[in-house]
Design a protein around this motif. Structure first.
Motif, PDB file in Angstrom:
ATOM      1  N   ARG A  81      61.220  89.055  36.406  1.00  0.00           N
ATOM      2  CA  ARG A  81      60.973  88.156  37.437  1.00  0.00           C
ATOM      3  C   ARG A  81      60.770  86.961  36.953  1.00  0.00           C
ATOM      4  N   LEU A  82      59.352  87.204  36.027  1.00  0.00           N
ATOM      5  CA  LEU A  82      59.018  85.590  35.082  1.00  0.00           C
ATOM      6  C   LEU A  82      60.204  85.446  34.022  1.00  0.00           C
ATOM      7  N   ASN A  83      61.087  86.189  33.644  1.00  0.00           N
ATOM      8  CA  ASN A  83      61.591  86.051  32.939  1.00  0.00           C
ATOM      9  C   ASN A  83      62.940  85.361  33.302  1.00  0.00           C
ATOM     10  N   ARG A  84      63.406  85.899  34.819  1.00  0.00           N
ATOM     11  CA  ARG A  84      64.347  84.799  35.267  1.00  0.00           C
ATOM     12  C   ARG A  84      63.827  83.123  35.447  1.00  0.00           C
ATOM     13  N   GLN A  85      62.678  83.637  36.153  1.00  0.00           N
ATOM     14  CA  GLN A  85      62.578  81.986  36.261  1.00  0.00           C
ATOM     15  C   GLN A  85      62.308  81.224  35.440  1.00  0.00           C
ATOM     16  N   GLY A  86      62.370  81.643  34.302  1.00  0.00           N
ATOM     17  CA  GLY A  86      61.865  80.652  33.208  1.00  0.00           C
ATOM     18  C   GLY A  86      60.320  80.717  32.417  1.00  0.00           C
ATOM     19  N   ILE A  87      58.787  81.261  32.986  1.00  0.00           N
ATOM     20  CA  ILE A  87      57.959  81.172  33.085  1.00  0.00           C
ATOM     21  C   ILE A  87      57.045  82.117  32.143  1.00  0.00           C
ATOM     22  N   TYR A  88      58.144  82.843  31.903  1.00  0.00           N
ATOM     23  CA  TYR A  88      57.532  84.079  31.013  1.00  0.00           C
ATOM     24  C   TYR A  88      55.352  83.518  30.026  1.00  0.00           C
ATOM     25  N   SER A  89      54.483  84.551  30.551  1.00  0.00           N
ATOM     26  CA  SER A  89      54.149  84.275  29.495  1.00  0.00           C
ATOM     27  C   SER A  89      53.286  85.995  29.162  1.00  0.00           C
ATOM     28  N   HIS A  90      52.728  86.146  28.232  1.00  0.00           N
ATOM     29  CA  HIS A  90      51.877  87.506  28.036  1.00  0.00           C
ATOM     30  C   HIS A  90      50.655  87.162  29.244  1.00  0.00           C
ATOM     31  N   SER A  91      50.033  86.067  29.565  1.00  0.00           N
ATOM     32  CA  SER A  91      49.121  86.424  30.416  1.00  0.00           C
ATOM     33  C   SER A  91      49.430  85.744  32.197  1.00  0.00           C
ATOM     34  N   LYS A  92      50.343  85.921  32.208  1.00  0.00           N
ATOM     35  CA  LYS A  92      50.916  85.413  33.413  1.00  0.00           C
ATOM     36  C   LYS A  92      51.215  86.500  33.574  1.00  0.00           C
ATOM     37  N   LEU A  93      51.898  87.467  32.923  1.00  0.00           N
ATOM     38  CA  LEU A  93      52.146  88.940  32.989  1.00  0.00           C
ATOM     39  C   LEU A  93      50.993  89.900  33.347  1.00  0.00           C
ATOM     40  N   ILE A  94      50.028  89.699  32.485  1.00  0.00           N
ATOM     41  CA  ILE A  94      49.310  90.671  32.296  1.00  0.00           C
ATOM     42  C   ILE A  94      48.800  89.662  33.838  1.00  0.00           C
ATOM     43  N   ALA A  95      48.421  89.016  34.583  1.00  0.00           N
ATOM     44  CA  ALA A  95      48.240  88.870  36.206  1.00  0.00           C
ATOM     45  C   ALA A  95      48.641  89.439  36.777  1.00  0.00           C
ATOM     46  N   GLU A  96      50.099  89.977  36.429  1.00  0.00           N
ATOM     47  CA  GLU A  96      51.296  90.018  37.209  1.00  0.00           C
ATOM     48  C   GLU A  96      50.874  91.731  38.516  1.00  0.00           C
ATOM     49  N   MET A  97      50.105  91.757  37.203  1.00  0.00           N
ATOM     50  CA  MET A  97      49.962  93.586  37.108  1.00  0.00           C
ATOM     51  C   MET A  97      48.633  94.110  38.443  1.00  0.00           C
ATOM     52  N   GLU A  98      49.382  95.634  39.562  1.00  0.00           N
ATOM     53  CA  GLU A  98      48.378  95.950  40.458  1.00  0.00           C
ATOM     54  C   GLU A  98      47.212  96.647  39.867  1.00  0.00           C
ATOM     55  N   PHE A  99      46.042  96.567  40.463  1.00  0.00           N
ATOM     56  CA  PHE A  99      45.390  97.414  39.460  1.00  0.00           C
ATOM     57  C   PHE A  99      45.312  98.995  39.038  1.00  0.00           C
ATOM     58  N   GLY A 100      46.438  99.761  39.731  1.00  0.00           N
ATOM     59  CA  GLY A 100      47.239 100.892  39.539  1.00  0.00           C
ATOM     60  C   GLY A 100      47.096 100.965  38.411  1.00  0.00           C
ATOM     61  N   VAL A 101      48.139  99.596  37.387  1.00  0.00           N
ATOM     62  CA  VAL A 101      48.472 100.419  35.727  1.00  0.00           C
ATOM     63  C   VAL A 101      47.103 100.154  35.158  1.00  0.00           C
ATOM     64  N   TRP A 102      46.090  99.438  35.874  1.00  0.00           N
ATOM     65  CA  TRP A 102      44.653  99.574  34.473  1.00  0.00           C
ATOM     66  C   TRP A 102      43.937 100.621  34.642  1.00  0.00           C
ATOM     67  N   LYS A 103      44.218 101.356  35.998  1.00  0.00           N
ATOM     68  CA  LYS A 103      44.081 102.679  36.136  1.00  0.00           C
ATOM     69  C   LYS A 103      44.744 103.416  35.305  1.00  0.00           C
ATOM     70  N   TYR A 104      45.876 104.070  35.531  1.00  0.00           N
ATOM     71  CA  TYR A 104      46.433 104.564  34.771  1.00  0.00           C
ATOM     72  C   TYR A 104      46.468 104.550  33.533  1.00  0.00           C
ATOM     73  N   MET A 105      45.827 103.369  32.553  1.00  0.00           N
ATOM     74  CA  MET A 105      45.988 103.299  31.649  1.00  0.00           C
ATOM     75  C   MET A 105      44.913 104.492  30.761  1.00  0.00           C
ATOM     76  N   TYR A 106      44.351 104.757  31.818  1.00  0.00           N
ATOM     77  CA  TYR A 106      42.600 105.444  31.765  1.00  0.00           C
ATOM     78  C   TYR A 106      43.415 107.311  31.872  1.00  0.00           C
ATOM     79  N   SER A 107      45.422 107.810  32.321  1.00  0.00           N
ATOM     80  CA  SER A 107      45.782 109.181  32.914  1.00  0.00           C
ATOM     81  C   SER A 107      45.667 109.728  31.076  1.00  0.00           C
ATOM     82  N   SER A 108      45.493 111.037  30.825  1.00  0.00           N
ATOM     83  CA  SER A 108      45.525 110.944  29.250  1.00  0.00           C
ATOM     84  C   SER A 108      46.501 110.876  28.502  1.00  0.00           C
TER      85      SER A 108
END
Length: 208
Positions: A81-108
């Protein structure tokens, strides 16, 4: 009757407290989410590169394993979505993530995929012992509780009443507040100064 009016008045008061607590807990959870994602990002950029999240879902990326499909789909959708809109940046992608993504970073599985370094986001956590293992699974379970609270807030479920009942009960929200305060302290963050001015939840905590 006078007794009924009294009960209605008390219930109205607690409804107001529930709404104020609702707003304050949303702020607390949001602050914690930002702190957590920033800590994870700061640990992974040096080892995986400045675009590690985008790179993680490429054909040979660390989340290309089919067992991490849900995480990959969430990241891919946001990136596309960010790429299609031509506004991708790493910080924007980070901010788009829901909390569950960060939670699952700690799954085994994902904890290993990211290099087994993410416990360093909690430098002040207790040391593991025979009695208690403060490992990635422990952190995952604590984040799961925060995620459940976040979902209750997002769905506008009462948080100062027993679930699916009209009985007033502040123990749940006080316990969750304490847990988030503990996680903040394990991260080395002074949450008292960060959350200065959030008075309703502190009053509930002080009178538990």
């Amino acid at each position: 009757t006078g007794n009924q009016r009294y009960k209605d008045s008390v219930f109205s008061c607690y409804n107001q407290v529930n709404e104020q607590t609702f707003q304050e807990m949303f702020t607390i959870v949001s602050c914690f989410e930002v702190a957590l994602r920033n800590a994870i990002d700061s640990l992974l950029v040096p080892t995986l590169g400045r675009d590690w999240l985008k790179d993680s879902v490429q054909d040979d990326g660390m989340f290309s394993n089919g067992r991490m499909n849900e995480t990959r789909k969430i990241i891919e959708k946001a990136y596309n979505r960010l790429n299609r809109q031509g506004i991708y940046s790493h910080s924007k992608l980070i901010a788009e993530m829901e909390f569950g993504v960060w939670k699952y970073m700690y799954s085994s599985l994902q904890y290993r995929a990211t290099g087994q370094c993410l416990l360093r986001a909690f430098p002040n956590k207790p040391r593991s012992s025979v009695v208690a293992q403060y490992n990635n699974t422990y952190i995952f379970n604590e984040l799961d509780k925060v995620n459940s609270l976040r979902n209750r807030i997002a769905h506008h479920e009462p948080i100062c009443f027993r679930l699916h009942a009209s009985e007033i009960d502040t123990s749940y929200i006080v316990n969750e507040y304490q847990k988030i305060q503990t996680l903040f302290s394990w991260m080395g963050i002074d949450s008292r100064s960060m959350l200065y001015g959030l008075t309703t939840i502190k009053k509930l905590h002080n009178h538990k």
